[in-house]
Design a protein around this motif. Structure first.
Motif, short mmCIF file in Angstrom:
data_model
loop_
_atom_site.label_atom_id
_atom_site.label_comp_id
_atom_site.label_asym_id
_atom_site.label_seq_id
_atom_site.Cartn_x
_atom_site.Cartn_y
_atom_site.Cartn_z
N LEU A 6 -11.86 40.44 69.01
CA LEU A 6 -10.64 40.75 70.05
C LEU A 6 -10.12 41.70 69.96
CD1 LEU A 6 -11.28 36.71 71.14
CD2 LEU A 6 -11.71 38.01 72.06
N GLY A 7 -9.54 42.53 70.55
CA GLY A 7 -8.72 43.99 70.65
C GLY A 7 -9.44 44.57 69.40
N LEU A 8 -10.17 45.75 69.94
CA LEU A 8 -10.36 46.74 68.52
C LEU A 8 -9.29 47.64 68.49
CD1 LEU A 8 -14.20 47.54 69.61
CD2 LEU A 8 -13.28 46.64 66.84
N GLY A 9 -8.13 47.40 67.60
CA GLY A 9 -6.69 48.76 67.58
C GLY A 9 -7.24 49.02 66.83
N TYR A 10 -6.08 49.73 66.45
CA TYR A 10 -5.85 50.67 65.16
C TYR A 10 -6.19 50.02 63.97
CZ TYR A 10 -2.91 53.85 62.04
OH TYR A 10 -2.99 53.98 60.96
N SER A 61 -20.03 32.77 70.95
CA SER A 61 -21.02 31.96 70.07
C SER A 61 -22.08 33.00 69.19
CB SER A 61 -21.89 31.83 71.78
OG SER A 61 -21.62 31.18 72.99
N ASP A 62 -22.41 33.28 69.17
CA ASP A 62 -23.16 34.84 67.68
C ASP A 62 -22.36 34.36 66.45
OD1 ASP A 62 -25.32 33.90 69.35
OD2 ASP A 62 -25.29 35.81 69.79
N ALA A 63 -21.08 34.43 66.75
CA ALA A 63 -20.19 35.11 65.58
C ALA A 63 -19.96 34.15 64.70
CB ALA A 63 -18.89 36.15 65.50
N ASP A 64 -20.37 34.88 63.69
CA ASP A 64 -19.92 34.31 62.12
C ASP A 64 -18.12 34.21 61.45
OD1 ASP A 64 -22.73 33.38 61.19
OD2 ASP A 64 -22.94 35.56 61.09
N VAL A 65 -18.33 35.53 62.44
CA VAL A 65 -16.71 35.38 61.73
C VAL A 65 -15.88 35.94 63.30
CG1 VAL A 65 -15.00 37.50 60.41
CG2 VAL A 65 -17.34 36.46 59.28
N LEU A 66 -14.73 36.10 63.63
CA LEU A 66 -13.52 36.80 64.71
C LEU A 66 -12.82 36.85 64.29
CD1 LEU A 66 -13.65 36.57 68.14
CD2 LEU A 66 -13.12 34.06 68.10
N LEU A 67 -12.30 38.13 64.47
CA LEU A 67 -11.18 38.78 64.43
C LEU A 67 -10.26 38.30 65.67
CD1 LEU A 67 -9.02 40.01 62.52
CD2 LEU A 67 -10.66 42.01 62.35
N ILE A 68 -9.08 38.50 65.34
CA ILE A 68 -8.50 38.42 66.72
C ILE A 68 -6.96 39.28 66.58
CG2 ILE A 68 -7.11 37.17 68.63
CD1 ILE A 68 -9.80 34.99 66.05
N SER A 69 -6.88 40.41 67.39
CA SER A 69 -5.99 41.81 67.41
C SER A 69 -4.93 41.59 68.39
CB SER A 69 -6.00 42.86 66.23
OG SER A 69 -7.06 43.50 67.23
N ILE A 70 -5.19 40.82 69.47
CA ILE A 70 -5.00 40.78 70.92
C ILE A 70 -3.71 40.43 70.85
CG2 ILE A 70 -5.06 40.35 73.24
CD1 ILE A 70 -7.92 40.54 72.79
N PRO A 71 -2.12 40.78 71.05
CA PRO A 71 -1.64 40.12 71.39
C PRO A 71 -1.41 38.14 72.85
CG PRO A 71 -1.10 41.80 72.23
CD PRO A 71 -2.01 42.14 71.74
N PRO A 72 -0.03 38.03 72.25
CA PRO A 72 -0.33 37.02 73.62
C PRO A 72 0.70 37.21 74.60
CG PRO A 72 1.10 36.50 72.06
CD PRO A 72 -0.01 37.66 71.26
N GLY A 73 0.15 36.98 75.83
CA GLY A 73 0.87 37.29 76.66
C GLY A 73 1.75 35.76 77.33
N LEU A 148 1.76 39.99 59.84
CA LEU A 148 1.21 41.37 59.07
C LEU A 148 2.47 42.17 59.69
CD1 LEU A 148 -1.68 43.12 61.30
CD2 LEU A 148 -1.68 41.51 59.08
N ALA A 149 3.75 43.26 58.12
CA ALA A 149 4.52 43.75 58.23
C ALA A 149 4.40 45.10 59.55
CB ALA A 149 4.84 44.32 57.11
N GLY A 150 4.98 46.14 58.75
CA GLY A 150 5.28 47.21 60.26
C GLY A 150 3.97 48.03 60.17
N ILE A 151 3.68 48.30 60.31
CA ILE A 151 1.67 48.96 60.10
C ILE A 151 2.16 50.45 60.54
CG2 ILE A 151 -0.03 49.07 60.55
CD1 ILE A 151 0.17 46.67 62.35
N TYR A 152 1.27 51.36 59.42
CA TYR A 152 0.98 52.42 59.45
C TYR A 152 -0.14 52.71 58.62
CZ TYR A 152 2.98 52.58 54.69
OH TYR A 152 2.42 52.23 52.91
N GLY A 153 0.33 54.44 58.35
CA GLY A 153 -0.99 54.91 57.50
C GLY A 153 -1.73 55.98 58.65
#
Length: 283
Positions: A6-10, A61-73, A148-153
């Motif tokens: 959920l949220g295909l960001g950096y 529903s089918d996922a074994d792993v759910l990764l969430i990177s969407i910020p809350p509002g 997470l700390a300040g992200i860079y790469g």
């Protein structure tokens, strides 16, 4: 294992590039599927909060792993609001939630760890604390919360901003914070996927430092003059940019190393910038 993001960001995209081979199927959401970018091989579905797509419901529903990177509002976490029935239907799936060390608030440069109570003074960090709790509750206590700390790469670092002429040396005496290279975020996510239990872990480097030190080191690598120093009190900044200086803390990653077994590829910003410079960043 089937992965849904959920949220295909950096950070999430980088995780797929490094560890996508460990999953039999990968799908995820973006605000605009037309802007696919580097998402070849990933099933992409639209989601920007609010209404939900039938195919997205099925993939969650089918996922074994759910990764969430969407910020809350302001209304809370948008994914929990949109998919409460789907998420409650199966608590066996692994849930990884990407949060922020910003929830610790200001500790005047003192050390904090996962036992330190959140001290969120900003609206966005208060919403993060609430979202962490919501995902913990939704998972029956089995969510892995990664702060997470300040992200860079690659493509997002001091070398790039110096070359673009947008880097600034804002001086606020005593200001320190941690950073984390996106490779190390990916390693932490994979370690959390493999870990049998939920929990809370800080994902950060070994060396919290003043932001101007990072700019100065990058400038030295590039053999250019760093930008002129600007006093925080009078520097022109947006309210959002100024808010990042509202807290100063040194964040421990001991638990990440001990419990998840993560060995950082880039324990300091110097090591990371050296590698990025050799790879051609900022040239």
């Amino acid at each position: 294992m089937r992965l849904f993001i959920l949220g295909l960001g950096y950070s999430a995209r980088h995780f797929v590039r490094l560890f996508g081979g460990g999953f039999s199927h990968i799908a995820g959401t973006v605000r605009d599927p037309a802007q696919r970018g580097d998402l070849a091989g990933i099933e992409v579905y639209p989601f920007s909060g609010g209404s939900r797509d039938r195919r997205t419901v099925q993939r969650i529903s089918d996922a074994d792993v759910l990764l969430i990177s969407i910020p809350p509002g302001n209304a809370g976490d948008p994914a929990i609001a949109a998919f409460p029935d789907v998420l409650a239907a199966d608590r066996r799936r692994r849930i990884i939630y990407l949060s922020t060390i910003g929830v610790y608030g200001d500790h005047a440069g003192g050390w904090v760890d996962e036992s330190t109570p959140p001290q969120a003074s900003l609206d966005r960090t208060r919403m993060r604390v609430a979202a962490e709790q919501a995902w913990t509750d939704t998972s029956g206590g089995n969510a892995a919360i990664l702060r997470l700390a300040g992200i860079y790469g690659p493509g997002r670092n001091a070398l790039v901003t110096l070359r673009a002429g947008t880097a600034r040396s804002i001086i606020k005496p005593g200001q320190v914070f941690n950073r984390v290279h996106v490779d190390d975020i990916a390693s932490a996510i994979m370690a959390a996927v493999r870990h049998p239990n939920g929990g809370l872990w800080n994902v950060c480097d070994d060396e919290p430092a003043p932001p101007q030190d990072v700019i100065a080191y990058a400038a030295k690598l590039m053999n250019v003059a760093p930008p002129p120093e600007e006093a925080f009190e009078i520097a022109e900044m947006s309210p959002m940019a100024r808010s990042f200086y509202a807290s100063s803390a040194r964040v421990s990653n001991t638990k990440l190393k001990r419990e998840l077994g993560v060995t950082l590829a880039y324990a300091t910003y110097r090591h990371a910038l050296d590698t990025l410079w050799r790879a051609g960043e900022g040239r």
